[in-house]
Design a protein around this motif. Structure first.
Motif, PDB file in Angstrom:
ATOM      1  N   LEU A 127       0.852  -1.185   0.000  1.00 27.34           N
ATOM      2  CA  LEU A 127       0.000   0.000   0.000  1.00 27.34           C
ATOM      3  C   LEU A 127       0.886   1.233   0.000  1.00 27.34           C
ATOM      4  O   LEU A 127       1.810   1.335   0.813  1.00 27.34           O
ATOM      5  N   LYS A 150       0.652   5.380   0.200  1.00 24.92           N
ATOM      6  CA  LYS A 150      -0.224   6.495   0.541  1.00 24.92           C
ATOM      7  C   LYS A 150       0.601   7.773   0.657  1.00 24.92           C
ATOM      8  O   LYS A 150       1.821   7.738   0.847  1.00 24.92           O
ATOM      9  N   GLU A 151      -0.111   8.882   0.551  1.00 23.58           N
ATOM     10  CA  GLU A 151       0.504  10.185   0.775  1.00 23.58           C
ATOM     11  C   GLU A 151       0.317  10.581   2.249  1.00 23.58           C
ATOM     12  O   GLU A 151      -0.575  10.055   2.929  1.00 23.58           O
ATOM     13  N   GLU A 159      -3.107  11.061   4.442  1.00 20.07           N
ATOM     14  CA  GLU A 159      -4.179  10.196   3.936  1.00 20.07           C
ATOM     15  C   GLU A 159      -4.545   9.140   4.981  1.00 20.07           C
ATOM     16  O   GLU A 159      -3.931   9.060   6.040  1.00 20.07           O
ATOM     17  N   ALA A 161      -5.606   4.879   5.660  1.00 20.34           N
ATOM     18  CA  ALA A 161      -5.378   3.529   5.136  1.00 20.34           C
ATOM     19  C   ALA A 161      -6.134   2.528   5.992  1.00 20.34           C
ATOM     20  O   ALA A 161      -6.305   2.739   7.205  1.00 20.34           O
ATOM     21  N   VAL A 221       4.498   5.447   3.104  1.00 19.71           N
ATOM     22  CA  VAL A 221       3.892   6.775   3.146  1.00 19.71           C
ATOM     23  C   VAL A 221       4.858   7.766   2.500  1.00 19.71           C
ATOM     24  O   VAL A 221       6.014   7.878   2.928  1.00 19.71           O
TER      25      VAL A 221
END
Lengths: 115, 110
Positions: A11, A13-14, A17, A19, A114
Motif C-alpha cells: 500500500l 499512501k501520501e 491520507e 489507510a 507513506v
C-alpha cells in the motif's frame, strides 16, 4: 493448511491520507493481534482482540483504530498518515484468547509506504 | 534495558555446524517462549515454543529454557545455507501479546 490472510500486501499512501488494513485469521482462531515492524526493528505490538472485544493495547498511536468483526476478521484503520508510519504491518492469530500456551501465527504482512 | 535481549549478530557458522542462539528476558513471571525465523521482508515463522525448564527437540532444532537464569536458547544442528535468516526470540506477555528481542542474524556459509 489455511494461514492468516492479509490485504492488501502493498500500500502506498501520501501524508495525511488514511489507510485500512485487513486481516483474516486462521479458521477457528478467535484472537487477532496487530504488530508493526519498522526497517531493521523487531515487531512491536499494537493491539489485540478476543471474541470481538479489545483484549490488550500496546504502543498504538491515537490516529490508529482497529476492530474485530463477527466473522473474526479484523481491520486496522490508520488516519493522518505520517512518514514514520511506513513499515510492515503484521497480523497474527491464535486460539482461545491467546493464553500463555497458545502459539501465534503470523500473516504475510502489509507493507505500507507513506510518501 | 529491553525486556527481551538477544545478540544482534551477525552470527556466522559453516554449513553442517551447530548454530547457537541466545536470549534473556527480564520478566520472571513469563511462562512461554517462542522462536521465530524471519527472512528479509517476510513474516515471522514459528519454529519452536517451550514452556518447561529443560530441552525440547524438534528435528534439527532444540530449544532450551532455564527459568532460574531467565535464559532461553535455540540450537540448530547441521546448519544449512537455507537457515540463513534473522531469528527472533519472543516472550508471551501476561496480556497475551508477544514481546520480541531485536533478533539475531544468522549466516550459514556453504
Amino acid at each position: 493448511a489455511a494461514g492468516v490472510i492479509q490485504s492488501p500486501r502493498h500500500l502506498i499512501k501520501e501524508k495525511r491520507e488514511t489507510a485500512t488494513l485487513k486481516c483474516y485469521p486462521i479458521p477457528r482462531h478467535d484472537t487477532v493481534y496487530w504488530y508493526q515492524q519498522g526497517p531493521g526493528q523487531d515487531p512491536q505490538f499494537l493491539i489485540s482482540f478476543y471474541e470481538k472485544m479489545q483484549s490488550d493495547k500496546g504502543s498504538i498511536p491515537d490516529r490508529f483504530s482497529a476492530q474485530q468483526f463477527s466473522d473474526y476478521h479484523s481491520e486496522l484503520n490508520m488516519s493522518s498518515l505520517e512518514l514514520g508510519d511506513s513499515a510492515l504491518y503484521f497480523c497474527a492469530s491464535s486460539l482461545s484468547g491467546g493464553g500463555s500456551y497458545n502459539e501465534q501465527f503470523f500473516g504475510p504482512g502489509t507493507r505500507l509506504t507513506v510518501l | 534495558q529491553k525486556e527481551v535481549e538477544q545478540n544482534s549478530g551477525p552470527l556466522s557458522v559453516p554449513e553442517g555446524a551447530i548454530a547457537s542462539l541466545n536470549c534473556t528476558y527480564s520478566d520472571r513471571g513469563s511462562q512461554s517462549f517462542f522462536w521465530y525465523r524471519q527472512y528479509s521482508g517476510k513474516s515471522p515463522e514459528l519454529i519452536m515454543f517451550i514452556y518447561s525448564n529443560g530441552d525440547k527437540e524438534d528435528g534439527r532444532f532444540t530449544a532450551q529454557l532455564n527459568k532460574a537464569s531467565q535464559y532461553v536458547s535455540l540450537l540448530i544442528r547441521d546448519s544449512q545455507p537455507s537457515d540463513s535468516a534473522t531469528y527472533l526470540c519472543a516472550v508471551h506477555n501476561q496480556g497475551g501479546k508477544l514481546i520480541f528481542g531485536q533478533g539475531t542474524e544468522l549466516s550459514v556459509k556453504p
